[in-house]
Structure formats: structure tokens, C-alpha cells
Design an enzyme around this catalytic site. Structure first.
Site, PDB file in Angstrom:
ATOM      1  N   SER A  63       0.593  -1.250   0.201  1.00  0.00           N
ATOM      2  CA  SER A  63       0.158  -0.235  -0.532  1.00  0.00           C
ATOM      3  C   SER A  63       0.613   1.753   0.173  1.00  0.00           C
ATOM      4  O   SER A  63       1.464   1.489   0.827  1.00  0.00           O
ATOM      5  CB  SER A  63      -0.878   0.340   1.063  1.00  0.00           C
ATOM      6  N   ASP A  64       0.169   2.550  -1.450  1.00  0.00           N
ATOM      7  CA  ASP A  64       0.921   3.155  -0.523  1.00  0.00           C
ATOM      8  C   ASP A  64       0.947   4.001   0.516  1.00  0.00           C
ATOM      9  O   ASP A  64      -0.574   3.807   1.829  1.00  0.00           O
ATOM     10  CB  ASP A  64      -0.202   4.068  -1.810  1.00  0.00           C
TER      11      ASP A  64
END
Length: 921
Positions: A347-348
Site C-alpha cells: 500500500s501507498d
């Protein structure tokens, strides 16, 4: 201004690239600087309609309906009906054909509904465009564009319509979808700034044009809309294509493979049954062939799970709808079930794990450290030195550092719905808010220091620069990462604004101190330029910058994202943060969010992009397994990380929002784009998060797991009935006994009874423990050994009920063959109800409701409705004279109903036993 004349456009539409931009503006009656007025936009929207493609119609409904019969299992049933018709049993043939048609109708309706739902969800992902109307820059849905609109483009944008370009800066556009050219095309307008090309110039070489559907990969530009909707080059091509939405998934492919194998088995058993019965003496006056057909046909219809395809379609459609309600729009249907098997989520950080509302908390400028109070984009707060408010006019270097943050900036703040929001980049919004706390005005600064030129932020360079005219001179302001700015600085300003030598060691110490607190740090600098300079390029920034200061800001973690990370980790899913931020910032956020340490490490392991770049494949494989945080990662390195995880056998879900994220999103097993991300990332993704929230990923995984479990429940419920019916027919034939159940009665069970009780399984809510279980193996077969044991065990019980009840009633003084078959079927159905309850969550739901438990299950009552409908149908089956005459059944009294109920009760014990080695939830 009158609306443009359609005939003028028609004359010019083939030669927009040949016309000067002033001529284009004249034909389209637009302004090259101010764009169209809103009143004119409304007129043109009314005249030309929305900027949406009207795709060529797909297959007609009647053809789609006919194609529903193109399934091996249904073809065999149609053939069975034909055999019945050929031997004169028209009633039986009609019922078989009627049931087959009913199945096709249900599948047709459900598939059409699923297609419409997917189309609707796809349309819910609105593409936006930046336009200039009446001199104001606006962000509008691309479908609202009209011919003559002035559109601006920047890196990551999807070109919303066909444009005649009027300005470009390092503009590169990927037109591969239109021209087949694999390399992005560099657009240019020549030295004159108004390139005119020959009329015969092929589309792929029209450097002064941008076409709808292509993607901006670098730079910026602007252009006039010369075609929308089906008039665009892409629109013309779309009219030549058939529309098709793929509703196949890995599970449906597994089911199709199972169907092929099962079909061969059924045909073999039917042939054996026919041959055995044909070899036995026929009843007086009855054809041996005719008597052999009935058990063979009965076995075929008994062994084929006619209702299962419709149930699978319904379950997947329900899953798509549920995910949409939880902010996850599925673009590619396989993601529904693939999500349930994810083992790693990459995930960013910004906006996904965090609030995406940057707040400046510390400033280092002129050798002093300042603190900033207040949160979010609200201007409420103050700048303090040693915890005392300070007047920035007495700190000129601090004032210029804040000033640089406000005007080297493409965003602005708006007060909307009683809340301050940023129109543009969240980081830039935080800088504006910090300046407002020092009583600086962005509008006043832009008026007194107008911008002459700019270099937009690009990940390749890690900075943004703007050139301004001031009352006394011209000056460049630059903001960006510390690494990109500090190396270009030759000097800095002290507290009073005097030039001094830059102290890099002290600045890096301040950066580290801020980063340890989880702050994102931006550096600011300036450079005076000659009065004659009116543009800026990267060469101007190579050296000679004057360091102004640092601003440290934080994007706080979302509370719901913290809970979602914990839920994923409990479910055996590794969560890894991949970010462009400083490694200390990323680690601080990860600790606050509760990221777990990996198996063999006591501390949270983090790597930088530079460290990853120096690793070979073996080292990278070790790092990607040990690491939880990957900071300062370039977008192209995300692809290496995904590939390394997949090489380890992981099922990878990957988030992204940028142009360069597209390769990693395509490579990942589930590519997840942000709703606010670039059009390139959305096109590459399998799923789009409309709220950019990590919690929605966790919800989607939860729904994916639930969908898969509900499908397995449906299979586990339907197949044992087919097994019991097949065993009954086969053994009765081999033993030379009368059939306990006829082919028409089997069709009733397999279609009406099965579907009414199985379809509600698609609406089963998630079980409370679905996110506490480890991810399933990617290679898990449709029928695991334990699931096969379940199906065999329940099939044996069903066979015992049918055969036993039939023989017992048949030998009773009051039992006729019609009554024996009717009671055998009713006992089977009651046993199925008990079995269904053991698979579903209806009982846990009711128990939770009456016990007052906090863990209540919602949605399970849909199954209760299905059971009630099934019982009503069974009462009609036994007690309707019309149905009795067709299906050869007999009315039952209360005592006989109670006998059937008593015979079905042992199913409870059998179901509980099989649940021990094959839990349904």
C-alpha cells in the site's frame, strides 16, 4: 456569442492539424486565453450532447438468450427431452424442456443484470478534466466538455477529447491504444509556437494534436477541444468494435472444467444404466427400449446440477454490488474472488493509510526552529519560537520561506461545507495553510509577484520551480525534496536575511530530527535571474540556489486504516508500506499504525529505494520478505517488488495512483487504483477505491473471502442432492427395482427446490471469523479432499432417505407407488433444510438475536425466506391435483408429513459430523 456552426466544423474536422491555432479558435468561436463563457458552454452541451462514447450495441437479447443453451449440461438435458418426445412421452419431454428453458432464462436474467451492474459501476468512475472557462481554471467531469473548450494537460492525465494543442512544455503522450506506437510521442509546436502540418500527415505523426483516450506521461500542455464523444478518433474506432463484458472468473473456469469431467462421468453411468435395464425383461405390453430410457434419463437429470450456473452468476454479481457499497469498484470481475486469496497488500502511504490532509508542524529557517500549531487546512493556528508566538515580519527569512511555499504552488484552499479543503495537491494545501497562519495571502502574493513560467513537479527531478516578476527584479522559487534542493544550493540566508555559507550538516541534522517524528520534509530555495529572462528550464536550477529553509509536515494516519491494518495482519495478510517519503518518516507512520515485525526480526525492517537498486535478485527476494516499509521508492522499483513477492509464491494486491505505477498494477494479482489517481493507473487496475482509503481494501478482501465461501457453500449444498439422486437411480436399476424417483420429479428438486434454497446463500453475510483465517492457497482445487468427503457423506445419507422411505411406504398396506415417491421426496427436502441450516448463518443470527449478543449476524434471514418458499412449493407439489397429474405425486396427510420430518431429523447429526472436518464458515 452564437453557437458554432456545425457545417464549419464538418469542413475542418479532417484538417485541424493543418490549421493555425488562431484559425481553429475562429472556427470554434473560442478564446485562446479565456476559454468559453459558461453560458456558451451550456448552449453547446444542449446542442452536441455529452462527451461520452455510445458504443456499438452488443449481441441482441434473443441471441444472448439462445447462447444460454450452449452449455454441455443443458445440451444433454435437451437431448434427454428429445428422446422422451421420440418415444411418445410428450408431457415428460415438455417438462424437461420447460425446466431447461427456465434455467436458461434465469441465467440470462442474472447475466444481463450482472453486465448492467458492471457497466453502471464503470460509469461511476468519473474521468475529470481541467478546463479554463471565462478565464478561470476549473476541474469538471470530462463528459461535460464541449467543442471549443480550453483544456490543460499535465503528467498522468487521460486526454479527455481530441485537442488541437496550443501550448506544450516537454509534453509526451502515450498514444499506443490508438496508433500502436509503443513509445510515448513527444509533442511540439515548433519555434513559432504554432506548428502547422500538411493535410496528408498521418495521425501518428500529428505532433500538434492530442487524441482522446491517450495518456500524458510527461510534461504539460493545453489545447482546444475539436471533437468529442463519437466524433473523436477513438470514438470512430469504437463504433467498429463489439461490446463484450467478460463474466468469466478463475472459479467459473474451474467449474467449467469440473462440468466437462462430470458430464463424461454422467454419460458413462447413463449408458451403463440404459444397457443394464435394456437387458432385463420388460413389463407386459411395454417396449424394452422405452422402459430402459426412463432410468437413463432420470440418472442424467439427477446427476446434472442444473441450478448451479445461475447460483454462481448471482453470487458473483452480489459480491460486485457489495464491494461497490464499500467504496471498491470492481473493473475486472476476477478480482472479486482473487481478493479473498491475497497474502500481501502493498500500500501507498499518503491518502491511503493516512488522512491526506497535510499539516505543517515544524519550520527550520535562518538557523532557527519554529513550531506551528493547528491541524489540517484551517488557517487557525500560529507560528511559535520557543513556544511563544512570533511576528513573521520580524523574521524575513522565515517569511520568505513561507512565501515560497505559497506561490511556488499550483493549489489553493477553499472554504466549502463549513470546512477548508484543498483544490489540488494536499502537500501544497498544507504549505498554504502554514502561510495563512502567518497572515500571508496567496492571492496578494500572486498579484504582487505574477508568475511568468514554471516547471511542474516530476518524480524524476523531485522539485517544482516557478519564475516570478517582483517590483524590483525577477526571481526563481524552488521547492522539493531535501536531496534534490540542497545539492544545488551554494548559500543560505541567516535570521536577518543575510547571505551566509550553507551548513549542510546542520540541515541534515534538522531533517533527521523532523523525520523521526514522522514529518515529511520539504526544502525551499530561491535564485535571482536576469531581467531579460522570461522562462525557466532545468539547466537554470543546476546550481546557484539560495537555501531558504525546511517545512516539516505530517499526514496523520486514518483511524479506520489503523484498524484495517490490524484486521489484515490477523487474517494472515502481510501489509507492506511503499512510499516516496523519507525512510524515517515512513517508519514513524508504520509504528503508529501498528505494522508488525516480520518473523525473524525484532525491529521494524525498512529499506530505501537506493538500497533496493543495489540488490541482486536473491538479495531483493530476502529484503522483500523481511521488510515492512520501503521508502524513497521510485515508481519503477514497485514493479521489482511485486515480481519478487510473486516469485516467493505470494498473491499480491498493489495500490497505486501515478502514471509510473501502471506496470506494477498490471503485474500484481490485484491492481488497486485510487479514485483520485491518474487515469493511467485506473486503466491498469482491477479495482478502484473511490475513497482512497486502506480500510476499503480490507473491506474488499473481506467481501472477496465471503463471496468465495458462499460459492463453496452453494456447491456443497447442491452436489450431494445430485449424488443421492444418481445413486438411487443407478442402484435401483442394477437391483431391478422400481425407480424411487422419476426424471420429472428430479427436475422439480434440482430446479425449483434447489434454486429457492441455494440462491439466498449468495446473500449470506460474512462470518465473524472470516478475517481471522489464513488466506487460502492459490492452487486450492474446487473440490478439496475434505469437500469430496462431505459430498459423499451427505449423498449417502440422501440416498438412504430416498431409497429407505420409498421401500418402507411401498411395502405398507396404505402405500401406493405415487405416495411412496412423494414421501421419499418430502423426506429428502426436509433433510436438505436441516443440512442448509448447518451451512448457513441463519441459526447463529437467530441465536445472537435472542441471546442479546454483541456479535450479531445481519442478512442471514434471506435464507429463511428461501426455506419458506421451498416449503410452500413442496406443499403444492404434494397437494395440488394439477401438479399431481403432471409429476405423478400423491396428497399427504398430517401423519405422513410428521413421518417425513422424523426421517429427516438424523441429518442434523450427519451435518454436524461433516462440519467437523470441513467447516462451512
Amino acid at each position: 456569442m452564437p453557437a458554432i456552426a456545425a457545417n464549419d466544423v464538418d469542413v475542418a474536422e479532417q484538417y485541424w492539424h493543418y490549421l493555425e491555432r488562431s484559425k481553429v479558435a475562429t472556427i470554434l468561436e473560442t478564446n485562446l486565453d479565456q476559454g468559453l463563457e459558461s453560458s456558451e458552454v451550456a448552449i453547446r452541451q444542449q446542442k452536441f450532447g455529452p462527451n461520452e462514447l455510445t458504443v456499438k450495441a452488443g449481441k441482441p437479447a434473443w441471441l444472448k438468450f439462445v447462447l444460454q443453451f450452449n452449455q454441455p449440461l443443458l445440451i444433454i438435458l435437451l437431448s434427454a427431452g428429445l428422446i422422451k418426445a421420440l418415444i411418445g412421452e410428450w408431457l415428460n419431454a415438455s417438462v424437461i424442456w420447460g425446466v431447461t428453458t427456465t434455467n436458461a432464462t434465469i441465467s440470462f436474467i442474472q447475466e444481463a443484470g450482472a453486465e448492467k451492474k458492471i457497466e453502471a459501476l464503470a460509469k461511476a468512475v468519473t474521468t475529470e478534466a481541467t478546463v479554463i472557462r471565462g478565464g478561470k481554471k476549473l476541474r469538471v467531469p470530462s463528459k461535460e466538455l464541449v467543442v471549443g473548450d480550453l483544456v490543460t494537460l499535465t503528467s498522468g492525465d487521460k486526454v479527455p477529447a481530441d485537442l488541437r494543442l496550443i501550448k506544450v512544455r516537454d509534453l509526451q503522450i502515450d498514444e499506443s491504444g490508438l496508433t500502436g506506437e509503443s513509445v510515448a510521442v513527444e509533442k511540439e509546436l515548433g519555434q513559432s509556437g504554432d506548428l502547422v502540418l500538411p493535410k496528408e500527415t498521418p495521425l501518428a505523426e500529428r505532433d500538434n494534436m492530442a487524441y482522446a483516450g491517450s495518456f500524458v506521461t510527461f510534461g504539460q500542455g493545453s489545447g482546444i477541444v475539436i471533437a468529442i464523444a463519437n466524433k473523436t478518433e477513438t470514438g470512430k474506432i469504437s463504433q467498429l468494435l463489439d461490446r463484450h463484458i467478460d463474466l468469466t472468473t478463475p472459479l467459473t473456469r474451474k467449474f467449467n472444467e469440473f462440468s466437462q469431467n462430470w458430464l463424461l462421468f454422467v454419460l458413462g453411468m447413463a449408458t451403463l444404466t440404459f444397457a443394464v435395464r435394456l437387458g432385463k425383461p420388460a413389463a407386459p405390453g411395454v417396449s424394452a427400449f422405452k422402459e430402459a430410457v426412463e432410468p437413463a434419463v432420470a440418472l442424467i437429470v439427477g446427476a446434472i446440477p442444473e441450478g448451479l450456473p445461475a447460483v454462481i452468476t448471482v453470487t458473483l454479481a452480489v459480491g460486485v454490488s457489495r464491494m461497490a457499497s464499500r467504496h471498491a469498484i470492481v473493473r475486472k470481475l476476477p478480482a472479486v474472488e482473487t481478493l479473498g486469496g491475497a497474502t500481501v497488500i502493498c500500500s501507498d502511504k499518503t491518502g491511503t493509510l493516512t488522512e491526506n490532509q497535510m499539516t505543517v508542524q515544524e519550520i527550520y529557517s535562518g538557523g532557527e526552529s519554529y513550531s506551528v500549531t493547528g491541524t489540517g487546512y484551517s488557517p487557525e493556528g500560529e507560528i511559535q519560537l520557543n513556544k511563544l508566538p512570533i511576528n513573521v515580519s520580524q523574521a524575513p527569512t522565515l517569511q520568505e520561506c513561507l512565501q515560497a511555499g505559497m506561490i511556488c504552488n499550483d493549489s489553493h484552499l477553499e472554504f466549502k461545507d463549513n470546512n477548508w479543503i484543498v483544490v489540488g495537491d494536499p502537500t501544497e494545501g498544507g504549505l498554504i495553510a502554514a502561510g495563512k497562519k502567518a497572515d500571508l495571502s496567496q492571492q496578494s502574493l500572486e498579484k504582487s509577484m505574477p508568475r511568468l513560467d514554471s516547471i511542474p513537479f516530476e518524480s524524476q527531478f523531485q522539485y517544482m520551480a516557478t519564475l516570478h516578476r517582483t517590483p524590483s527584479d525577477k526571481i526563481l522559487y524552488v521547492k522539493g525534496s531535501v536531496e534534490s534542493i540542497l545539492g544545488r544550493c551554494a548559500s543560505s540566508l541567516d535570521t536577518e536575511g543575510n547571505l551566509v555559507q550553507v551548513d549542510r550538516e546542520q540541515i541534515h541534522h534538522q531533517v533527521d530530527a523532523m523525520a523521526e517524528q514522522g514529518l515529511r520534509v520539504l526544502a525551499f530555495a530561491k535564485k535571482p535571474v536576469p531581467e531579460s529572462q522570461n522562462s525557466v528550464n532545468h539547466g537554470d536550477l543546476e546550481s546557484g540556489l539560495i537555501f531558504l529553509g525546511l517545512q516539516g509536515m505530517i499526514d496523520p494516519p486514518r483511524a479506520e486504516a489503523i484498524a484495517a491494518v490490524q484486521a489484515c495482519q490477523t487474517a494472515g495478510i502481510q501489509v507492506k508500506m511503499i512510499t516516496g517519503d523519507h525512510i524515517a518518516t515512513a517508519k514513524a507512520i508504520a509504528r503508529r499504525m501498528g505494522f508488525r515485525k516480520t518473523k525473524h526480526h525484532r525491529e521494524l525492517v525498512a529499506y530505501t529505494g537506493a538500497e533496493l537498486a543495489a540488490m541482486d535478485k536473491h538479495q531483493l527476494a530476502e529484503a522483500v520478505e523481511a521488510g515492512s516499509v520501503f521508502a524513497r521508492v521510485a515508481p519503477e522499483q514497485k514493479l521489482r517488488l511485486v515480481e519478487a513477492l510473486q516469485h516467493k509464491g505470494e498473491i499480491v494486491a498493489m495500490t497505486g495512483d501515478g502514471v509510473n505505477d501502471a506496470p506494477a498494477l498490471k503485474q500484481a494479482d490485484i491492481g488497486i487504483a485510487m479514485g483520485s489517481g491518474t487515469e493511467v493507473s485506473k486503466e491498469a487496475a482491477d479495482m478502484i477505491l473511490t475513497d482512497d482509503n486502506f480500510a476499503s481494501i480490507e473491506s474488499a478482501v473481506e467481501e472477496g473471502r465471503s463471496v468465495y465461501k458462499n460459492l463453496l457453500k452453494a456447491i456443497s449444498f447442491i452436489l450431494p442432492v445430485n449424488g443421492g439422486e444418481s445413486m438411487t437411480i443407478l442402484l435401483s436399476t442394477l437391483l431391478g427395482r422400481e425407480l424411487p424417483i422419476l426424471s420429472l420429479q428430479i427436475l422439480w428438486l434440482n430446479m425449483l427446490n434447489s434454486i429457492t434454497m441455494t440462491v439466498p446463500l449468495a446473500f449470506e453475510p460474512k462470518s465473524t471469523g472470516v478475517m481471522k483465517q489464513q488466506p487460502r492457497s492459490a492452487n486450492e482445487p474446487l473440490l478439496t479432499p475434505n469437500r469430496i468427503k462431505r459430498i459423499i457423506a451427505i449423498s449417502l445419507y440422501n440416498w438412504t432417505v430416498i431409497f429407505g422411505m420409498f421401500e418402507w411406504v411401498r411395502q405398507a398396506d396404505w402405500g401406493t407407488i405415487e405416495l411412496a415417491r412423494t414421501m421419499a421426496i418430502q423426506a429428502l427436502v426436509m433433510g436438505r433444510i436441516f443440512y442448509l441450516l448447518s451451512l448457513s448463518q441463519l441459526l447463529p443470527s437467530l441465536m445472537a438475536k435472542f441471546s442479546g449478543s454483541q456479535e450479531k449476524v445481519s442478512g442471514a434471514p434471506a435464507l429463511g425466506v428461501g426455506i419458506v418458499v421451498a416449503m410452500v412449493l413442496q406443499i403444492i407439489f404434494a397437494n395440488s391435483p394439477f401438479i399431481n397429474s403432471i409429476f405423478e405425486t400423491a396428497p399427504m396427510n398430517l401423519d405422513q408429513w410428521l413421518i417425513c420430518f422424523g426421517v429427516a431429523l438424523p441429518m442434523i447429526g450427519v451435518a454436524l459430523s461433516v462440519n467437523r472436518f470441513d467447516p462451512p464458515n
